[in-house]
Design an enzyme around this catalytic site. Sequence first.
Site, mmCIF file in Angstrom:
data_model
loop_
_atom_site.group_PDB
_atom_site.id
_atom_site.type_symbol
_atom_site.label_atom_id
_atom_site.label_comp_id
_atom_site.label_asym_id
_atom_site.label_seq_id
_atom_site.Cartn_x
_atom_site.Cartn_y
_atom_site.Cartn_z
ATOM 1 N N SER A 56 -10.221 -46.062 -22.041
ATOM 2 C CA SER A 56 -10.908 -44.975 -23.671
ATOM 3 C C SER A 56 -9.595 -45.890 -24.984
ATOM 4 C CB SER A 56 -11.262 -43.546 -23.405
ATOM 5 O OG SER A 56 -12.464 -43.368 -22.741
ATOM 6 N N ASP A 88 -7.702 -56.721 -23.800
ATOM 7 C CA ASP A 88 -6.248 -57.898 -24.541
ATOM 8 C C ASP A 88 -6.502 -59.000 -24.696
ATOM 9 O OD1 ASP A 88 -5.919 -55.635 -26.525
ATOM 10 O OD2 ASP A 88 -5.035 -54.915 -26.093
ATOM 11 N N ARG A 91 -8.858 -61.349 -24.802
ATOM 12 C CA ARG A 91 -9.537 -61.646 -26.491
ATOM 13 C C ARG A 91 -8.447 -62.788 -26.433
ATOM 14 N NH1 ARG A 91 -9.399 -56.520 -29.534
ATOM 15 N NH2 ARG A 91 -12.017 -56.250 -29.377
ATOM 16 N N HIS A 115 -1.266 -51.901 -28.622
ATOM 17 C CA HIS A 115 -3.464 -52.225 -28.510
ATOM 18 C C HIS A 115 -3.587 -52.732 -29.675
ATOM 19 C CE1 HIS A 115 -7.855 -52.520 -27.079
ATOM 20 N NE2 HIS A 115 -7.790 -51.594 -28.453
#
Length: 148
Positions: A56, A88, A91, A115
């Site tokens: 989460s 992350d 990405r 994050h």
Amino acid sequence: LKDALIGMDLVIIPAGVPHKHGLTKDDLFNINVGIVKTLCEAIAKCCPKAIVNVLSNPVNSTVLITAEVFKRVGTYDPKRLLGVTMLDVVRANMFVAEVLGVDLRYVDVPIIGGHVGITILPLLSQIKPPCSFTLKRSEYPSSTILTS
């Protein structure tokens, strides 16, 4: 919730709301922390020896909240609490594959730090396949992929 948790050895917490237009980061934080806190209180009662894997967002904060809930009730074990921030890495891999013009399946960019924003740090010197970036290339406009 109690019936679902009793006897569990592993609990994965992907619960939370996604970031939506109009929702501030503070709003998102407060909502998701409340959800995680409630789940962790139940985990501490129903399966205190379970390995807990928190997904989460914001993961760096929700893992700390989880640890504090477990500490408060005396069930905290740092070897049984994990936080996953794979999004992350995905990405960063997408950004580098696009910049280098290589197949995404062969790219691996290690990520350290937080994050979002300035706390996230892709280790460009450790990219696989090995490569180097010019200053112009490292300022590629899609770098927002890393912080969106």
